[in-house]
Design a protein around this motif. Structure first.
Motif, PDB file in Angstrom:
ATOM      1  N   MET A  74       0.844  -1.176   0.000  1.00  0.00           N
ATOM      2  CA  MET A  74       0.000   0.000   0.000  1.00  0.00           C
ATOM      3  C   MET A  74       0.888   1.238   0.000  1.00  0.00           C
ATOM      4  O   MET A  74       1.913   1.285   0.649  1.00  0.00           O
ATOM      5  N   SER A  75       0.464   2.251  -0.706  1.00  0.00           N
ATOM      6  CA  SER A  75       1.186   3.510  -0.771  1.00  0.00           C
ATOM      7  C   SER A  75       0.243   4.635  -0.368  1.00  0.00           C
ATOM      8  O   SER A  75      -0.888   4.697  -0.831  1.00  0.00           O
ATOM      9  N   PHE A  76       0.727   5.501   0.505  1.00  0.00           N
ATOM     10  CA  PHE A  76      -0.100   6.611   0.980  1.00  0.00           C
ATOM     11  C   PHE A  76       0.168   7.857   0.160  1.00  0.00           C
ATOM     12  O   PHE A  76       1.278   8.100  -0.285  1.00  0.00           O
ATOM     13  N   THR A  77      -0.868   8.670  -0.010  1.00  0.00           N
ATOM     14  CA  THR A  77      -0.669  10.022  -0.515  1.00  0.00           C
ATOM     15  C   THR A  77      -0.524  10.919   0.705  1.00  0.00           C
ATOM     16  O   THR A  77      -0.826  10.509   1.830  1.00  0.00           O
ATOM     17  N   THR A  78      -0.080  12.144   0.483  1.00  0.00           N
ATOM     18  CA  THR A  78       0.094  13.041   1.616  1.00  0.00           C
ATOM     19  C   THR A  78      -1.233  13.383   2.267  1.00  0.00           C
ATOM     20  O   THR A  78      -1.278  13.741   3.436  1.00  0.00           O
ATOM     21  N   ASP A  79      -2.342  13.262   1.536  1.00  0.00           N
ATOM     22  CA  ASP A  79      -3.657  13.593   2.096  1.00  0.00           C
ATOM     23  C   ASP A  79      -4.245  12.478   2.959  1.00  0.00           C
ATOM     24  O   ASP A  79      -5.056  12.741   3.832  1.00  0.00           O
ATOM     25  N   GLU A  80      -3.854  11.255   2.708  1.00  0.00           N
ATOM     26  CA  GLU A  80      -4.506  10.143   3.395  1.00  0.00           C
ATOM     27  C   GLU A  80      -3.600   9.420   4.378  1.00  0.00           C
ATOM     28  O   GLU A  80      -4.013   8.455   4.995  1.00  0.00           O
ATOM     29  N   ARG A  81      -2.396   9.877   4.555  1.00  0.00           N
ATOM     30  CA  ARG A  81      -1.473   9.150   5.416  1.00  0.00           C
ATOM     31  C   ARG A  81      -1.894   9.254   6.889  1.00  0.00           C
ATOM     32  O   ARG A  81      -2.431  10.275   7.312  1.00  0.00           O
ATOM     33  N   PRO A  82      -1.627   8.212   7.644  1.00  0.00           N
ATOM     34  CA  PRO A  82      -1.928   8.267   9.077  1.00  0.00           C
ATOM     35  C   PRO A  82      -0.937   9.196   9.781  1.00  0.00           C
ATOM     36  O   PRO A  82       0.143   9.468   9.266  1.00  0.00           O
TER      37      PRO A  82
END
Length: 96
Positions: free
Chosen positions: A1-9
């Motif tokens: 899984m890869s996060f975007t800066t908007d959805e990262r925990p």
């Protein structure tokens, strides 16, 4: 899984090193994008300044570093990280 800066925990919500690394990678992509925009302003400065000798401005360098370290304090970024990073950035921009 890869996060975007908007959805990262948040860092506090990360439970694995894989999550931490994915979030750091997303932030690195964001930093590259912001630095590319900054470079475009350096291109504009090079176009506007009359000659190469006008590029280095010690007073401006100290002004920028002072503003950055103040912003770093407000944001919770260590000044020991912020100051040398920006001094290096400014020197590389001057050389560019």
């Amino acid at each position: 899984m890869s996060f975007t800066t908007d959805e990262r925990p948040s860092p506090a919500d990360c439970t694995t090193m894989a999550e931490v690394r994915q979030c750091v990678d997303a932030l690195d992509r964001l930093l590259v994008s912001v630095l590319a925009e900054r470079q475009r302003y350096m291109d504009a400065a090079a176009r506007i300044k009359p000659d190469r000798d006008a590029v280095r401005d010690a007073a401006r360098t100290e002004d920028v570093v002072s503003k950055v370290t103040a912003a770093a304090r407000r944001a919770g970024l260590s000044e020991e990280i912020a100051e040398p990073v920006w001094r290096t950035l400014l020197e590389r921009c001057i050389a560019y």
